[in-house]
Design a protein around this motif. Structure first.
Motif, mmCIF file in Angstrom:
data_model
loop_
_atom_site.group_PDB
_atom_site.id
_atom_site.type_symbol
_atom_site.label_atom_id
_atom_site.label_comp_id
_atom_site.label_asym_id
_atom_site.label_seq_id
_atom_site.Cartn_x
_atom_site.Cartn_y
_atom_site.Cartn_z
ATOM 1 N N GLY A 1 0.765 -1.157 0.010
ATOM 2 C CA GLY A 1 -0.133 0.100 0.168
ATOM 3 C C GLY A 1 0.738 1.234 -0.056
ATOM 4 O O GLY A 1 2.033 1.106 -0.147
ATOM 5 N N ASP A 2 0.263 2.375 0.141
ATOM 6 C CA ASP A 2 0.950 3.494 0.301
ATOM 7 C C ASP A 2 1.802 3.492 1.307
ATOM 8 O O ASP A 2 2.983 4.044 1.647
ATOM 9 N N SER A 3 1.329 2.909 2.373
ATOM 10 C CA SER A 3 2.081 2.711 3.728
ATOM 11 C C SER A 3 1.448 1.438 4.138
ATOM 12 O O SER A 3 0.336 0.911 4.007
ATOM 13 N N VAL A 4 2.349 0.779 5.175
ATOM 14 C CA VAL A 4 1.866 -0.250 5.729
ATOM 15 C C VAL A 4 2.292 -0.367 7.197
ATOM 16 O O VAL A 4 3.450 0.005 7.590
ATOM 17 N N ALA A 5 1.425 -0.616 8.182
ATOM 18 C CA ALA A 5 1.715 -0.712 9.566
ATOM 19 C C ALA A 5 1.521 -2.311 9.975
ATOM 20 O O ALA A 5 1.072 -2.947 9.637
ATOM 21 N N SER A 6 2.624 -2.327 10.913
ATOM 22 C CA SER A 6 2.467 -3.542 11.961
ATOM 23 C C SER A 6 2.353 -3.482 13.219
ATOM 24 O O SER A 6 2.607 -2.662 13.917
ATOM 25 N N TYR A 7 2.157 -4.854 13.798
ATOM 26 C CA TYR A 7 1.751 -5.131 15.165
ATOM 27 C C TYR A 7 2.156 -6.488 15.580
ATOM 28 O O TYR A 7 1.699 -7.482 14.659
#
Length: 318
Positions: free
Chosen positions: A163-169
């Motif tokens: 994606g334009d940005s990817v977040a993780s946890y």
């Protein structure tokens, strides 16, 4: 009972006893654990469907005795999930082990972290097994770690998202970017912190899909069958039955809408602010959710179960 030639009675009851599945205490316990139903209800459900566990869950639900059971609630395996994000791409990898102690082993953690990094440039699982890790293929590095630790391990799966940005946890973290549950969220637009909040929501709520369009059609069909049967049975037992048109056009669609609100990410109530949905939270933050990955250790793997008496008997043999 039917009569056979010569006046003999057909032994249907005897035939049924021979072909029907034996309902064991372990099966009843598994169904109770996964649905919260009572012992007698669980046993009756299994008897009604001849031991089919999924059908027993549906039978209990049509009687209003259980909620939908997720397969992940009934599985067990050990190991770690690793996540890695570079730019607009994120990957998640699961490596299984035999015991949970291995997840705390520094060599195993280093292996999973290295495999996860290698996955950023791998197209699929087979490509990942052949990818370079410290000058050798990932599969070779895995086998060498098995020899050192002395426990079987499996590189089970990988998933990627962009994606334009990817977040993780990572939930239940054993080390940085390694844990029992790994989540990735792909966004359209710049992430201002909402990405991690949504990832944490996904870890806790375990949505089945992003939205209705992304949901497996068989899941929708099964749920519709359960809700239809449940509504019809309740209406038949009611002192004041409603017209069938009301059941078909109002009650069943209403229950399906509620189901979708519970299991699709965009329609779930946001854990950070339950007054709004996840989709509304994303919109307020100026982003759109493109997709997500939620990978939990042992998901979809069922360990072989053995009752205690059988285990003791095996130990005393020979």
């Amino acid at each position: 009972m039917e009569l056979l030639p010569g006046g003999r009675k057909a032994r249907r009851d005897h035939i049924f006893e021979e072909t029907a599945m034996t309902i064991t205490a372990q099966m009843v316990k598994e169904l109770r654990d996964s649905t919260g139903a009572g012992m007698m209800d669980a046993k009756k459900a299994l008897t009604e469907v001849n031991g089919d566990m999924e059908a027993a869950v549906d039978w209990l639900r049509t009687k209003g005795l259980a909620k939908a059971a997720k397969k992940a609630d009934r599985v067990a395996a050990e190991g770690l999930v690793g996540v890695a994000v570079v730019g607009g791409k994120g990957v998640a990898v699961e490596v299984n082990s035999e015991t949970d102690f291995v997840g705390k082993n520094a060599d195993f953690q280093a292996l999973v972290r290295g495999i996860t990094t290698a996955a950023l440039n791998a197209a699929d699982l087979e490509a990942l097994k052949a990818a370079d890790l410290g000058g050798k293929p990932v599969e070779t590095a895995l086998n060498e770690t098995i020899a050192v630790i002395g426990e079987n391990m499996t590189l089970r799966r990988m998933a990627s998202i962009e994606g334009d940005s990817v977040a993780s946890y990572v939930h239940n973290a054993a080390a940085d970017a390694l844990g029992r549950i790994g989540v990735l969220v792909a966004l359209k637009g710049a992430d201002n912190g909402i990405g991690k909040q949504i990832a944490m929501h996904i870890a806790a709520s375990n949505p089945l899909s992003l939205n209705e369009a992304a949901m497996d059609a068989s899941v929708l069909e099964r749920e519709l069958a359960v809700q239809t049967q449940k509504a019809l049975e309740e209406n038949a037992a009611s002192a004041k039955p409603k017209p069938e048109a009301v059941i078909q056009n109002n009650i069943i669609p209403g229950r399906m809408k509620k189901f979708l609100e519970e299991v699709t990410l965009v329609n779930q109530k946001f854990v950070v602010n339950p007054d709004i949905t996840v989709a509304q939270a994303a919109t307020e933050a100026g982003v759109e959710i493109l997709g997500f990955v939620r990978m939990a250790v042992g998901e979809g793997i069922e360990k072989e179960k053995e009752d205690f008496a059988a285990e003791v008997a095996k130990m005393t043999q020979g």
